[in-house]
Scaffold this active site. Structure first.
Site, mmCIF file in Angstrom:
data_model
loop_
_atom_site.group_PDB
_atom_site.id
_atom_site.type_symbol
_atom_site.label_atom_id
_atom_site.label_comp_id
_atom_site.label_asym_id
_atom_site.label_seq_id
_atom_site.Cartn_x
_atom_site.Cartn_y
_atom_site.Cartn_z
ATOM 1 N N HIS A 154 37.075 42.137 41.505
ATOM 2 C CA HIS A 154 37.846 41.767 40.564
ATOM 3 C C HIS A 154 37.530 43.193 39.667
ATOM 4 O O HIS A 154 38.086 43.276 38.678
ATOM 5 C CB HIS A 154 37.195 39.926 40.157
ATOM 6 C CG HIS A 154 37.336 39.360 40.423
ATOM 7 N ND1 HIS A 154 38.669 38.676 40.661
ATOM 8 C CD2 HIS A 154 36.929 37.784 41.147
ATOM 9 C CE1 HIS A 154 39.092 37.968 41.172
ATOM 10 N NE2 HIS A 154 37.797 37.364 41.834
ATOM 11 N N ASP A 156 40.199 45.240 37.728
ATOM 12 C CA ASP A 156 40.407 45.391 36.444
ATOM 13 C C ASP A 156 40.609 46.410 35.639
ATOM 14 O O ASP A 156 41.759 47.090 34.692
ATOM 15 C CB ASP A 156 39.547 44.522 35.600
ATOM 16 C CG ASP A 156 39.366 42.622 36.367
ATOM 17 O OD1 ASP A 156 40.584 41.947 35.947
ATOM 18 O OD2 ASP A 156 38.992 42.100 34.881
ATOM 19 N N GLU A 206 49.343 41.029 38.907
ATOM 20 C CA GLU A 206 49.602 42.474 38.369
ATOM 21 C C GLU A 206 50.733 42.949 38.445
ATOM 22 O O GLU A 206 51.573 43.765 38.234
ATOM 23 C CB GLU A 206 49.002 43.146 39.940
ATOM 24 C CG GLU A 206 49.930 42.457 40.843
ATOM 25 C CD GLU A 206 49.907 42.815 42.325
ATOM 26 O OE1 GLU A 206 50.625 43.037 43.419
ATOM 27 O OE2 GLU A 206 48.998 43.494 42.332
#
Length: 130
Positions: A2, A6, A33
Site C-alpha cells: 500500500h 500510495d 487507480e
C-alpha cells in the site's frame, strides 16, 4: 504494498497536474487507480492532445518508492460535448459514463492509449473517436 502504491498515485497525480491549466482544469480521484480529469471549455481534439500529453508524462520516467523503481502505463477515456442541452439534467453523469465507456475501449484495444467519444444531444448514440 500500500505504501508503494500510495507513493506512485501521488507522483502520478503530480505529473498530471503539471500538464494541466492552473486554475481551470482539475483532477479528482474516483477510486482505486482511476482519476477524472476535467477540462472545461476544451474541444474534443484539444482534450485528446492533453490526454496524450498526460499519458506521455506518466510513462516517460519510472516511478519510485523507496528502493523500487517501476514504469507504469495509463489508459484514457475522453468524453466531450460541443454544446449543452437546454435542460442539462444529469450532464455530468452522462459525460462520466461516456468517458468510462471510452476508457474500456482503450483497455480492450491493448491499454496504454487514449479513446474518446463525443456526446451529441438529440441523437441516440454518441459518436466514437480514436
Amino acid at each position: 504494498g500500500h505504501a508503494a502504491g500510495d507513493a506512485v498515485l501521488r507522483q502520478c497525480a503530480q505529473r498530471m497536474q503539471e500538464c494541466l491549466r492552473r486554475g481551470t482544469d482539475w483532477i479528482a480521484r474516483l477510486g482505486g487507480e482511476e482519476f477524472a480529469v476535467v477540462l472545461p471549455e476544451t474541444g474534443l481534439d484539444q482534450a485528446l492532445a492533453v490526454c496524450r500529453n498526460l499519458r506521455e508524462a506518466i510513462s516517460k520516467e519510472p516511478f519510485s518508492s523507496g528502493d523500487m523503481r517501476m514504469r507504469i502505463t495509463t489508459s484514457f477515456g475522453v468524453a466531450a460535448t460541443e454544446s449543452v442541452p437546454g435542460k442539462p439534467k444529469k450532464l455530468a453523469e452522462r459525460l462520466l459514463s461516456a468517458a468510462d465507456r471510452a476508457l474500456y475501449r482503450s483497455k480492450e484495444a491493448g491499454r496504454d492509449r487514449v479513446a474518446a467519444v463525443r456526446l451529441q444531444f438529440g441523437r441516440r448514440k454518441a459518436a466514437p473517436k480514436d
